[in-house]
Write a protein that holds these residues in place. Structure first.
Motif, PDB file in Angstrom:
ATOM      1  N   ALA A  86      78.466   6.714  51.395  1.00 36.22           N
ATOM      2  CA  ALA A  86      78.297   8.017  52.036  1.00 36.22           C
ATOM      3  C   ALA A  86      79.595   8.818  52.079  1.00 36.22           C
ATOM      4  O   ALA A  86      80.687   8.267  52.113  1.00 36.22           O
ATOM      5  CB  ALA A  86      77.767   7.842  53.455  1.00 36.22           C
ATOM      6  N   VAL A  87      79.417  10.144  52.075  1.00 37.97           N
ATOM      7  CA  VAL A  87      80.502  11.096  52.300  1.00 37.97           C
ATOM      8  C   VAL A  87      80.097  11.892  53.533  1.00 37.97           C
ATOM      9  O   VAL A  87      78.937  12.249  53.705  1.00 37.97           O
ATOM     10  CB  VAL A  87      80.703  12.016  51.078  1.00 37.97           C
ATOM     11  N   TYR A  88      81.054  12.173  54.410  1.00 36.02           N
ATOM     12  CA  TYR A  88      80.780  12.859  55.680  1.00 36.02           C
ATOM     13  C   TYR A  88      81.369  14.266  55.623  1.00 36.02           C
ATOM     14  O   TYR A  88      82.550  14.436  55.337  1.00 36.02           O
ATOM     15  CB  TYR A  88      81.376  12.053  56.837  1.00 36.02           C
ATOM     16  N   ILE A  89      80.533  15.262  55.909  1.00 33.23           N
ATOM     17  CA  ILE A  89      80.899  16.666  55.752  1.00 33.23           C
ATOM     18  C   ILE A  89      81.004  17.342  57.113  1.00 33.23           C
ATOM     19  O   ILE A  89      80.201  17.078  58.011  1.00 33.23           O
ATOM     20  CB  ILE A  89      79.834  17.414  54.912  1.00 33.23           C
ATOM     21  N   GLY A  90      81.973  18.246  57.244  1.00 32.12           N
ATOM     22  CA  GLY A  90      82.121  19.020  58.472  1.00 32.12           C
ATOM     23  C   GLY A  90      82.719  20.382  58.182  1.00 32.12           C
ATOM     24  O   GLY A  90      83.177  20.661  57.070  1.00 32.12           O
ATOM     25  N   PHE A  91      82.714  21.242  59.207  1.00 29.80           N
ATOM     26  CA  PHE A  91      83.217  22.608  59.058  1.00 29.80           C
ATOM     27  C   PHE A  91      84.651  22.771  59.552  1.00 29.80           C
ATOM     28  O   PHE A  91      85.161  23.883  59.601  1.00 29.80           O
ATOM     29  CB  PHE A  91      82.305  23.586  59.800  1.00 29.80           C
ATOM     30  N   ALA A  92      85.290  21.692  59.936  1.00 27.00           N
ATOM     31  CA  ALA A  92      86.675  21.757  60.401  1.00 27.00           C
ATOM     32  C   ALA A  92      87.465  20.585  59.814  1.00 27.00           C
ATOM     33  O   ALA A  92      86.892  19.550  59.470  1.00 27.00           O
ATOM     34  CB  ALA A  92      86.726  21.716  61.929  1.00 27.00           C
ATOM     35  N   ALA A  93      88.761  20.761  59.731  1.00 28.58           N
ATOM     36  CA  ALA A  93      89.629  19.747  59.127  1.00 28.58           C
ATOM     37  C   ALA A  93      89.765  18.488  59.975  1.00 28.58           C
ATOM     38  O   ALA A  93      90.351  17.508  59.527  1.00 28.58           O
ATOM     39  CB  ALA A  93      91.010  20.343  58.853  1.00 28.58           C
ATOM     40  N   ASP A  94      89.181  18.491  61.178  1.00 25.83           N
ATOM     41  CA  ASP A  94      89.250  17.298  62.027  1.00 25.83           C
ATOM     42  C   ASP A  94      87.987  16.432  61.906  1.00 25.83           C
ATOM     43  O   ASP A  94      87.757  15.545  62.712  1.00 25.83           O
ATOM     44  CB  ASP A  94      89.486  17.686  63.487  1.00 25.83           C
ATOM     45  N   VAL A  95      87.192  16.651  60.862  1.00 21.81           N
ATOM     46  CA  VAL A  95      85.982  15.853  60.654  1.00 21.81           C
ATOM     47  C   VAL A  95      86.354  14.380  60.450  1.00 21.81           C
ATOM     48  O   VAL A  95      87.389  14.065  59.871  1.00 21.81           O
ATOM     49  CB  VAL A  95      85.156  16.398  59.466  1.00 21.81           C
ATOM     50  N   THR A  96      85.519  13.478  60.959  1.00 19.30           N
ATOM     51  CA  THR A  96      85.717  12.038  60.779  1.00 19.30           C
ATOM     52  C   THR A  96      84.404  11.426  60.293  1.00 19.30           C
ATOM     53  O   THR A  96      83.376  12.090  60.265  1.00 19.30           O
ATOM     54  CB  THR A  96      86.120  11.351  62.104  1.00 19.30           C
ATOM     55  N   VAL A  97      84.441  10.137  59.974  1.00 16.30           N
ATOM     56  CA  VAL A  97      83.209   9.454  59.563  1.00 16.30           C
ATOM     57  C   VAL A  97      82.258   9.310  60.758  1.00 16.30           C
ATOM     58  O   VAL A  97      81.078   9.050  60.579  1.00 16.30           O
ATOM     59  CB  VAL A  97      83.487   8.086  58.908  1.00 16.30           C
ATOM     60  N   LEU A  98      82.746   9.466  61.964  1.00 14.70           N
ATOM     61  CA  LEU A  98      81.909   9.396  63.166  1.00 14.70           C
ATOM     62  C   LEU A  98      81.311  10.756  63.541  1.00 14.70           C
ATOM     63  O   LEU A  98      80.221  10.826  64.110  1.00 14.70           O
ATOM     64  CB  LEU A  98      82.704   8.845  64.348  1.00 14.70           C
ATOM     65  N   THR A  99      82.016  11.851  63.220  1.00 13.48           N
ATOM     66  CA  THR A  99      81.550  13.182  63.626  1.00 13.48           C
ATOM     67  C   THR A  99      80.940  13.994  62.497  1.00 13.48           C
ATOM     68  O   THR A  99      80.216  14.952  62.742  1.00 13.48           O
ATOM     69  CB  THR A  99      82.706  14.005  64.222  1.00 13.48           C
ATOM     70  N   GLY A 100      81.234  13.626  61.250  1.00 18.58           N
ATOM     71  CA  GLY A 100      80.734  14.383  60.107  1.00 18.58           C
ATOM     72  C   GLY A 100      79.259  14.115  59.832  1.00 18.58           C
ATOM     73  O   GLY A 100      78.695  13.112  60.257  1.00 18.58           O
ATOM     74  N   PHE A 101      78.643  15.044  59.111  1.00 20.82           N
ATOM     75  CA  PHE A 101      77.237  14.883  58.710  1.00 20.82           C
ATOM     76  C   PHE A 101      77.210  14.001  57.466  1.00 20.82           C
ATOM     77  O   PHE A 101      77.828  14.326  56.460  1.00 20.82           O
ATOM     78  CB  PHE A 101      76.612  16.244  58.419  1.00 20.82           C
ATOM     79  N   PRO A 102      76.468  12.875  57.510  1.00 19.28           N
ATOM     80  CA  PRO A 102      76.493  11.937  56.375  1.00 19.28           C
ATOM     81  C   PRO A 102      75.617  12.381  55.207  1.00 19.28           C
ATOM     82  O   PRO A 102      74.498  12.837  55.401  1.00 19.28           O
ATOM     83  CB  PRO A 102      75.956  10.641  56.983  1.00 19.28           C
ATOM     84  N   TYR A 103      76.155  12.246  54.014  1.00 12.58           N
ATOM     85  CA  TYR A 103      75.417  12.469  52.777  1.00 12.58           C
ATOM     86  C   TYR A 103      75.448  11.162  52.001  1.00 12.58           C
ATOM     87  O   TYR A 103      76.519  10.649  51.670  1.00 12.58           O
ATOM     88  CB  TYR A 103      76.039  13.587  51.944  1.00 12.58           C
ATOM     89  N   ALA A 104      74.286  10.627  51.701  1.00 11.03           N
ATOM     90  CA  ALA A 104      74.158   9.346  51.009  1.00 11.03           C
ATOM     91  C   ALA A 104      74.448   9.507  49.512  1.00 11.03           C
ATOM     92  O   ALA A 104      74.395  10.621  48.981  1.00 11.03           O
ATOM     93  CB  ALA A 104      72.744   8.794  51.204  1.00 11.03           C
ATOM     94  N   PRO A 105      74.712   8.405  48.807  1.00  7.85           N
ATOM     95  CA  PRO A 105      74.923   8.478  47.364  1.00  7.85           C
ATOM     96  C   PRO A 105      73.733   9.158  46.685  1.00  7.85           C
ATOM     97  O   PRO A 105      72.578   8.870  46.986  1.00  7.85           O
ATOM     98  CB  PRO A 105      75.026   7.007  46.944  1.00  7.85           C
ATOM     99  N   GLY A 106      74.034  10.095  45.800  1.00 12.04           N
ATOM    100  CA  GLY A 106      72.999  10.830  45.088  1.00 12.04           C
ATOM    101  C   GLY A 106      72.470  12.057  45.818  1.00 12.04           C
ATOM    102  O   GLY A 106      71.802  12.897  45.234  1.00 12.04           O
ATOM    103  N   GLN A 107      72.763  12.155  47.104  1.00 13.84           N
ATOM    104  CA  GLN A 107      72.272  13.285  47.884  1.00 13.84           C
ATOM    105  C   GLN A 107      73.069  14.546  47.542  1.00 13.84           C
ATOM    106  O   GLN A 107      74.274  14.495  47.310  1.00 13.84           O
ATOM    107  CB  GLN A 107      72.378  12.987  49.374  1.00 13.84           C
ATOM    108  N   ALA A 108      72.380  15.688  47.526  1.00 13.06           N
ATOM    109  CA  ALA A 108      73.005  16.968  47.193  1.00 13.06           C
ATOM    110  C   ALA A 108      72.680  17.992  48.266  1.00 13.06           C
ATOM    111  O   ALA A 108      71.720  17.830  49.028  1.00 13.06           O
ATOM    112  CB  ALA A 108      72.511  17.449  45.833  1.00 13.06           C
ATOM    113  N   ASP A 109      73.470  19.049  48.302  1.00 18.34           N
ATOM    114  CA  ASP A 109      73.218  20.147  49.226  1.00 18.34           C
ATOM    115  C   ASP A 109      73.847  21.399  48.645  1.00 18.34           C
ATOM    116  O   ASP A 109      74.659  21.336  47.721  1.00 18.34           O
ATOM    117  CB  ASP A 109      73.796  19.855  50.606  1.00 18.34           C
TER     118      ASP A 109
END
Length: 137
Positions: A86-109
């Motif tokens: 997974a990769v975790y996405i956020g709208f601020a530079a303080d995003v973490t793996v705990l606070t970011g929105f998870p995207y699984a392998p192969g997932q797109a947006d």
């Protein structure tokens, strides 16, 4: 009620489900659509109004990175997780793996931006992953 003139795929979907639509584009000056296909048999997308585009393979690891292919004035950003975790996405530079929105392998947006937007997207992962990116304006 509006009439949908798009071309449906020729398959037998389960009852109650749509078969989806073929890659297609609208014939100029009509309400009709035609399949988008090249002379080599490959499907091609007709892009109208596109000024500039860039693509990139971004490495996302345990340090936050901005999601960008480096296009100034982007209006659209599309990405896909090409790694194995997974990769975790956020709208601020303080995003973490705990606070970011998870995207699984192969997932797109896909994200759309106004011409005046200064919004940035950031990513982080638990281990080194690849994010494939396309930006257009």
């Amino acid at each position: 009620m509006a009439v949908d003139f798009r071309l449906e795929r020729e398959v037998n979907p389960p009852i109650g489900e749509s078969p989806g639509f073929l890659p297609q584009h609208k014939k100029q000056g009509t309400l009709q659509y035609e399949e988008t296909e090249g002379t080599d048999g490959a499907l091609h997308t007709k892009i109208e109004g596109l000024k500039t585009g860039k693509h990139a393979a971004l490495t996302v690891a345990t340090t936050v990175v901005e999601i960008t292919a480096g296009l100034t004035g982007r209006r659209r950003l599309k990405f896909r997780v090409a790694g194995s975790d997974a990769v975790y996405i956020g709208f601020a530079a303080d995003v973490t793996v705990l606070t970011g929105f998870p995207y699984a392998p192969g997932q797109a947006d896909e994200f759309f931006f106004s011409s005046k937007s200064t919004q940035k997207l950031y990513a982080i992962a638990k281990s080194s992953q690849t994010l494939r990116i396309i930006e257009t304006n």
